[in-house]
Design an enzyme around this catalytic site. Structure first.
Site: not given
Length: 334
Positions: A185, A209, A280, A283, A306, A315
């Site tokens: 990110r 995150k 992004h 990514r 994730h 994806y």
């Protein structure tokens, strides 16, 4: 706390203290106890201030305990009339529901007025993905544009060999190479320190995150540009304020998200044959390329950081070219 001070300083132009003070406490809770990022805190602040301003102007400025579900539904109607996108609407509803759930838990309210609010279903759009040939062009010396070159004094011809211009160009190649090599990110990228790079194993230590740490690999092309940047160019831009930051802005301090995003946005515009518009997209692209190449879905989940496998499954869409190829090889009447 910074967020609390900022909220207080804007009370005259935004929500009243009856609403802004518990919001500031909530943001402090998210920062200290839940480890939410500055970007997340900023988004929550904007969304909750929007509600607070509406209540102040349209609902006689009620105290937090007096906010009713009808008031919240009036606010949603106002957002609909303002043509707010479905994604923004869903995010604001989520922010409000989480805020009032926290307020109930901390006994600031007696009942949760947001409990019955229903968020609209998010639009499920497939991410923009670059083809390998586009990635090759994007990462070429001609395409990776510099967000800082225009800030360097002097004629364009002189800038070609200007040390500062060359340093910025090298840094921009590091940005592009690492985003594609490691699927970071943009916030994770700019937060990297030099010590986070393990050249022996060719890995990065990344704080993602929720302050979750993970280790991700990068390839030889990225290794080459990182080494070149650290050995020959970083010192030209860096000041004491940069500390141990891997990437440095034109003013000498740690590169920020906005500057890094503009580097990639400019490079993607220069490609001219893609609708991808931000970092992004890289990514999305590396995730798709890994899965197309046979990588395990759970390995890609860990690679991207994730929390949910369902996010990674986005994806697994099959590109048209790959579908045609598989069809020709497998279908008996292709």
């Amino acid at each position: 706390m910074v967020m609390k001070q900022e909220s207080a300083s804007k009370q005259t132009a935004g929500p009243s203290a009856k609403f802004s003070e518990p919001v500031a406490d909530y943001l402090e809770y998210l920062q200290r106890e839940r480890g939410r990022s500055e970007n997340t805190l900023r988004a929550y602040d904007v969304d909750l201030r929007n509600l607070g301003q509406f209540l102040k102007e349209r609902a006689a400025d009620p105290a937090l305990k007096q906010v009713s579900v009808d008031m919240l539904r009036d606010w949603l109607a106002y957002l609909h009339e303002s043509d707010v996108s479905r994604t923004t609407l869903a995010r604001r509803i989520s922010a409000v529901k989480n805020f009032f759930a926290w307020a109930l838990k901390h006994e600031l309210i007696e009942a949760d007025p947001a409990l019955r609010l229903a968020a609209p279903k998010k639009e499920r759009r497939l991410p923009h993905v670059l083809q390998p040939s586009q990635i090759d062009r994007l990462l070429s010396d001609e395409t990776v544009a510099s967000e800082g070159t225009s800030n360097v004094n002097g004629d364009e011809d002189e800038q070609v060999n200007d040390p500062k211009s060359l340093a910025i160009q090298c840094r921009d190649k590091v940005i592009a190479e690492l985003l594609y090599a490691s699927g970071l990110r943009i916030s994770e990228l700019v937060a990297l320190d030099i010590a986070d790079v393990d050249f022996e194993r060719r890995t990065l230590r990344v704080l993602g995150k929720g302050n979750k740490e993970r280790v991700v690999p990068f390839g030889k092309p990225a290794e080459r540009v990182i080494i070149d940047w650290i050995r020959s160019h970083r010192r030209i831009l860096a000041s004491e304020s940069a500390g141990d930051a891997l990437l440095v802005g034109v003013r000498g301090s740690r590169l920020n998200v906005r500057q890094a995003r503009e580097v990639i946005a400019t490079a993607l515009r220069l490609l001219g044959d893609t609708s991808a518009s931000g970092p992004h997209a890289l990514r999305h692209t590396v995730a798709t390329h890994l899965l197309d190449g046979g990588a395990d879905l759970r390995a890609v989940q860990e690679f991207l950081g994730h929390a949910s496998l369902a996010t990674t499954q986005l994806y697994t869409h099959v590109s048209v070219d790959r579908l045609r190829q598989s069809y020709r090889q497998a279908h008996p009447r292709a």
